[in-house]
Write a protein that holds these residues in place. Structure first.
Motif, short mmCIF file in Angstrom:
data_model
loop_
_atom_site.label_atom_id
_atom_site.label_comp_id
_atom_site.label_asym_id
_atom_site.label_seq_id
_atom_site.Cartn_x
_atom_site.Cartn_y
_atom_site.Cartn_z
N ALA A 27 0.82 -1.21 0.00
CA ALA A 27 0.00 0.00 0.00
C ALA A 27 0.85 1.26 0.00
O ALA A 27 0.56 2.24 -0.69
CB ALA A 27 -0.93 0.00 1.22
N LEU A 28 1.97 1.21 0.79
CA LEU A 28 2.88 2.38 0.83
C LEU A 28 3.55 2.60 -0.51
O LEU A 28 3.71 3.76 -0.95
CB LEU A 28 3.90 2.19 1.94
CG LEU A 28 3.37 2.28 3.38
CD1 LEU A 28 4.49 1.94 4.37
CD2 LEU A 28 2.85 3.68 3.66
N VAL A 29 3.94 1.52 -1.18
CA VAL A 29 4.57 1.65 -2.50
C VAL A 29 3.60 2.29 -3.49
O VAL A 29 3.95 3.19 -4.24
CB VAL A 29 5.04 0.25 -2.99
CG1 VAL A 29 5.46 0.33 -4.48
CG2 VAL A 29 6.20 -0.23 -2.18
N THR A 34 2.06 6.93 -6.64
CA THR A 34 0.96 7.75 -7.17
C THR A 34 1.14 9.22 -6.82
O THR A 34 0.92 10.10 -7.66
CB THR A 34 -0.38 7.25 -6.61
OG1 THR A 34 -0.54 5.87 -6.94
CG2 THR A 34 -1.54 8.05 -7.23
N ARG A 35 1.56 9.52 -5.62
CA ARG A 35 1.75 10.90 -5.16
C ARG A 35 3.21 11.28 -5.32
O ARG A 35 4.02 11.12 -4.42
CB ARG A 35 1.30 11.01 -3.69
CG ARG A 35 1.27 12.42 -3.16
CD ARG A 35 0.09 13.16 -3.73
NE ARG A 35 -0.04 14.50 -3.17
CZ ARG A 35 -0.77 14.77 -2.10
NH1 ARG A 35 -1.45 13.82 -1.50
NH2 ARG A 35 -0.85 16.01 -1.66
N ARG A 36 3.50 11.82 -6.50
CA ARG A 36 4.89 12.09 -6.83
C ARG A 36 5.47 13.24 -6.02
O ARG A 36 6.65 13.27 -5.71
CB ARG A 36 5.00 12.43 -8.32
CG ARG A 36 4.66 11.26 -9.22
CD ARG A 36 5.74 10.24 -9.23
NE ARG A 36 5.45 9.13 -10.14
CZ ARG A 36 6.28 8.08 -10.30
NH1 ARG A 36 7.39 8.02 -9.62
NH2 ARG A 36 5.95 7.12 -11.15
N ASN A 37 4.61 14.23 -5.69
CA ASN A 37 5.11 15.42 -4.99
C ASN A 37 4.96 15.29 -3.48
O ASN A 37 4.80 16.27 -2.78
CB ASN A 37 4.35 16.66 -5.49
CG ASN A 37 2.85 16.54 -5.23
OD1 ASN A 37 2.36 15.47 -4.96
ND2 ASN A 37 2.15 17.68 -5.35
N LEU A 38 5.04 14.06 -2.98
CA LEU A 38 4.85 13.79 -1.56
C LEU A 38 6.03 14.28 -0.74
O LEU A 38 7.20 14.02 -1.11
CB LEU A 38 4.62 12.29 -1.33
CG LEU A 38 4.25 11.85 0.07
CD1 LEU A 38 2.89 12.41 0.46
CD2 LEU A 38 4.25 10.33 0.16
N ALA A 39 5.75 15.00 0.37
CA ALA A 39 6.84 15.43 1.27
C ALA A 39 7.37 14.23 2.08
O ALA A 39 6.61 13.32 2.45
CB ALA A 39 6.30 16.50 2.22
N PHE A 40 8.66 14.23 2.35
CA PHE A 40 9.31 13.15 3.13
C PHE A 40 9.05 11.77 2.51
O PHE A 40 8.71 10.80 3.18
CB PHE A 40 8.81 13.13 4.60
CG PHE A 40 8.85 14.49 5.25
CD1 PHE A 40 10.04 15.20 5.35
CD2 PHE A 40 7.69 15.06 5.74
CE1 PHE A 40 10.07 16.44 5.94
CE2 PHE A 40 7.72 16.30 6.34
CZ PHE A 40 8.91 17.01 6.44
N ARG A 41 9.22 11.71 1.19
CA ARG A 41 8.94 10.46 0.47
C ARG A 41 9.84 9.31 0.93
O ARG A 41 9.40 8.16 1.07
CB ARG A 41 9.11 10.73 -1.03
CG ARG A 41 8.72 9.56 -1.90
CD ARG A 41 8.88 9.95 -3.35
NE ARG A 41 8.46 8.86 -4.22
CZ ARG A 41 8.58 8.87 -5.54
NH1 ARG A 41 9.08 9.96 -6.12
NH2 ARG A 41 8.20 7.83 -6.25
N TRP A 42 11.11 9.62 1.17
CA TRP A 42 12.07 8.57 1.58
C TRP A 42 11.71 7.94 2.91
O TRP A 42 11.97 6.76 3.16
CB TRP A 42 13.48 9.15 1.67
CG TRP A 42 13.59 10.32 2.63
CD1 TRP A 42 13.41 11.61 2.37
CD2 TRP A 42 13.84 10.21 4.01
NE1 TRP A 42 13.54 12.39 3.47
CE2 TRP A 42 13.83 11.52 4.53
CE3 TRP A 42 14.13 9.12 4.89
CZ2 TRP A 42 14.04 11.80 5.87
CZ3 TRP A 42 14.34 9.41 6.20
CH2 TRP A 42 14.30 10.76 6.71
#
Length: 787
Positions: A27-29, A34-42
């Motif tokens: 689900a996290l992947v 899907t949300r490319r501009n997500l903050a703190f993606r790493w």
């Protein structure tokens, strides 16, 4: 140690944990991808690895139950431990940053603000786009004008700052001609200064210029860094004339003598003129926003208002009379016209109301109606109304076979009282006697009237001779016992009585006999009542009137009746071309006798016709004499003449023999004589009008029953009775009455004549009241008319 139940508990639990831990990273992947501009993606990626490692650890716990690969299990747990530590280490620094991020509620508020600002920006952008479009359109129009100025039907000019005309199309020629210049030449100094001022300001300016009968609206448009100004004109003559017409209409409404107000479709007042304020008492500020209900008297039926609204809502004009109320609760009457005001599409947008205040006119009409049936001085019935009601009562008494008593009385020595003490005291006596008669007669069915002069008549229905005598004596005693500080002597009356139907069954019979009974009471010594007896007629005949009859007959035989004339002034041009022919009798001793001495006897003995014929013949002969041609003469006729079918033939013959102009002859008849038999009177008038003669109704106002008789008789003049003229300057009621008569007469195409004009003040008043002619001693006294 490992029991089967315990074993499977661990196995199933670990497998469920494994499945859950493996699904969370998936689900996290999906979320991260899907949300490319997500903050703190790493951080989401590390957390996914940590969860995946934890799931693998639980899987190895299940596997080692059956396969003891403890080293592999240990390595996997070590990897899990490392990922856990890394995730924990990295997570704590992110906590402050995460807390500084806005909450969902804060984001909603910010979003709402952004939406509002976005809407405002959209409006601003729309306005900007509209302004840009308007500017582009204006620029396009200017380009078209500039590109095709010669085809423009309106003036197009280009003038340099120094005043030189650089260009002017064909439509500008009249302006250039008026300025006295053409292309290449300079405009007048005043216009040059205007052009220079506008160019220096670099702002458009509109100026109106006149060329003969045309008006142009000129737009001066400076062109930057060009040294000239473009001028575009348009002919606004029609618009300005329309504005002038509107201003005239507005001024007319403001200065109108009528009430004018305008309402919207719902009846809310939007405009009132000054007369509205004067009449209603409401100021403009107080009336605006109100409805006409503020003027309602409360006495107008709802059905009338329903008819009014039904008419105007259909787009039609309503006309009628309304009784309204002012702010101060004073009622007033007005002729009302309400008209719908429509727009270009035919929709009603307003209602225009025009009202004429007819309160005073209506009061005059009411006064006229009252005076048509009543004597103004005494408020009793006048002669004609008394006779009418008496005749009606005789008819009903005949059907019911009821008796009745007719009385006639006059005041003893009244003429001497008038001559000695003046008409003022005489009038006061008449009013006092009237009040005493009203007081003495309590029966509502009794009829009481003043016949004229000092004569009164009373009819008491449903009583016999005995009661009649008692009532008559009571009246006589009350008058004899009357005392007043204004009257320095005792009053008395002579009263005659007749009984219906004993002494007669018709009005004529009873009046003839009651008149004889009254004169008999006078002969017996006055201050008495006398019931008619058969011998009274004989006594009357052998009285002095018989001697007068002989004197009159002898005067006729000796041709001693003379024509005197009194001038009548035309108030329109202050000229006298009209005279009244008056009868005078020269006695045997040479003295001149006025009509009052012989007319009554002549009428009683039916010799008035002979007197009238002699006066008519002499008047017509005198009219035909040189020097009098072109002048109009009025000739009096008696009531008996009107009833004589042969009299018109005599007049026709006399006109033919003398050669008098019938268009210059006016015959005067009295009201009382005419209404006795209106049909015969109308026939008499018609017979003589057919040959050009005209007619005048004399003594108008003292006993006339209806204005409708004027139309039936088709008279050309009415002579207002002198009782209304004598004290005109001091009697407001008489002024209203005279004005009303003059107004109604004018409306019917009849000329009015005022008698007894004896002062300049009276003359001025009757002129103001609209009377056409004046007659009286101030105009001229009667004088003999001779060849």
């Amino acid at each position: 140690m490992w029991k089967p139940g315990l074993l499977w508990l661990h196995v199933v639990s670990d497998l469920l944990i494994v499945i859950s831990y493996y699904s969370i990273p998936l689900a996290l992947v999906y979320f991260v991808c899907t949300r490319r501009n997500l903050a703190f993606r790493w951080m989401f990626v590390m957390f996914g690895i940590f969860i995946l490692a934890c799931g693998t650890t639980h899987l190895m716990s299940v596997w080692t139950v059956w396969t003891p690969v403890y080293w592999l299990d240990g390595y996997i747990k070590a990897v899990t431990a490392v990922s856990s530590v890394i995730t924990a280490v990295l997570l704590w620094p992110l906590i402050p940053k995460a807390l500084s991020m806005p909450s969902p509620e804060e984001l909603r508020i910010v979003n709402a603000r952004l939406e509002t600002q976005t809407g405002e920006l959209e409006l601003s952008n729309e306005a900007l786009r509209t302004e840009i479009a308007e500017r582009k359109r204006a620029e396009e129009e200017i380009k078209v004008l500039a590109k095709f100025p010669s085809e423009n039907p309106n003036p197009v000019l280009r003038i340099a700052v120094d005043g030189t005309v650089l260009y002017g199309n064909g439509a500008s020629a009249p302006l250039l001609n008026e300025w006295g210049c053409e292309a290449g030449q300079s405009v007048p100094e005043a216009l040059k200064q205007t052009v220079k001022g506008i160019y220096d300001s670099q702002k458009n300016k509109m100026i109106e210029l006149k060329n003969k009968d045309r008006i142009f609206s000129m737009v001066f448009s400076p062109v930057a860094n060009s040294g000239y100004v473009n001028i575009y004109g348009i002919d606004v003559t029609e618009q300005r004339q329309a504005m002038i017409e509107i201003k005239k209409l507005s001024t007319a409404i403001e200065q109108s003598s009528n009430i004018v107000f305008i309402t919207d479709c719902d009846g809310v007042i939007e405009y009132v003129n000054p007369v509205f304020e004067q009449v209603t008492g409401y100021t403009r500020q107080e009336a605006l926003g109100q409805t006409p209900r503020i003027l309602s008297s409360g006495e107008t039926p709802d059905s009338l208002y329903q008819e009014l609204w039904g008419t105007i809502k259909r787009g039609l004009t309503w006309r009628g009379v309304l009784k309204n109320k002012t702010r101060y609760s004073r009622h007033y009457w007005c002729n009302t016209v309400i008209s719908p005001v429509k727009d270009q599409d035919g929709n009603i947008i307003n209602y225009l109301t025009v009202q004429e205040d007819i309160t005073e006119k209506r009061a005059s009409e009411e006064k006229i109606k009252y005076l048509a049936f009543h004597d103004e001085m005494t408020d009793l019935l006048n002669r004609s109304r008394f006779i009418y009601l008496f005749a009606e009562r005789l008819l009903s008494s005949h059907e019911d076979k009821e008796p009745g008593v007719l009385m006639m009385l006059d005041i003893d020595h009244f003429k001497s009282i008038n001559d000695s003490y003046g008409h003022g005291l005489g009038d006061e006596i008449l009013r006092s006697v009237s009040r005493l008669l009203k007081k003495a007669l309590h029966d509502e069915e009794s009829i009481l009237g003043r016949l004229g002069g000092d004569e009164f008549a009373i009819y008491l229905p449903s009583i016999d001779e005995k009661k009649g005598i008692v009532t008559a004596e009571k009246i006589r005693e009350q008058i004899e016992g009357f005392r007043s500080g204004n009257i320095p002597f005792r009053l008395s009356v002579s009263l005659g009585m007749v009984i219906y139907p004993v002494h007669g069954s018709t009005v004529s019979e009873l009046f003839t006999k009651v008149d004889a009974a009254m004169y008999r009471a006078k002969e017996l010594g006055r201050n008495r009542c006398h019931l008619y007896r058969e011998e009274d007629h004989i006594l009357e005949d052998i009285h002095s009137r018989l001697k007068w009859k002989e004197r009159i007959l002898k005067a006729l035989e000796d041709d001693r009746f003379e024509v005197w004339a009194q001038p009548i002034l035309d108030l329109k041009d202050d000229k006298v071309i009209h005279y009244e022919s008056l009868a005078r009798m020269r006695d045997e001793d040479g003295s001149i006798l006025l009509p009052g001495a012989f007319i009554e006897v002549a009428e009683r003995f039916d010799i008035i016709g002979a007197v009238d014929k002699q006066i008519i013949r002499k008047t017509l002969e005198l009219m035909s004499a040189e020097g009098r041609k072109g002048k109009t003469f009025s000739i009096n006729l008696s009531g008996k003449d009107l009833m004589d079918d042969e009299f018109p033939l005599f007049i026709r013959s006399a006109i033919s023999k003398t050669g008098a102009d019938p268009d210059r002859i006016v015959f005067e008849i009295t009201e009382t004589a005419a209404v006795i038999d209106i049909e015969r009177a109308a026939k008499f008038v018609k017979a003589l009008k057919s040959i050009g003669c005209r007619f005048s109704l004399d003594d108008f106002g003292v006993g006339f029953t209806s204005f409708t008789y004027l139309k039936e008789l088709d008279v050309d003049y009415i002579k207002i009775d002198g009782t209304f003229i004598r004290d005109l300057g001091h009697n407001r009621n008489n002024q209203l009455f005279v004005k009303a008569i003059a107004d109604v007469a004018r409306g019917m195409g009849i000329k009015s004549v005022a008698e007894f004009v004896e002062s300049e003040e009276t003359l001025k008043i009757i002129k103001k009241l609209g009377v056409d002619y004046a007659q009286g001693y101030f105009i001229g006294k009667p004088e003999p008319l001779v060849f």
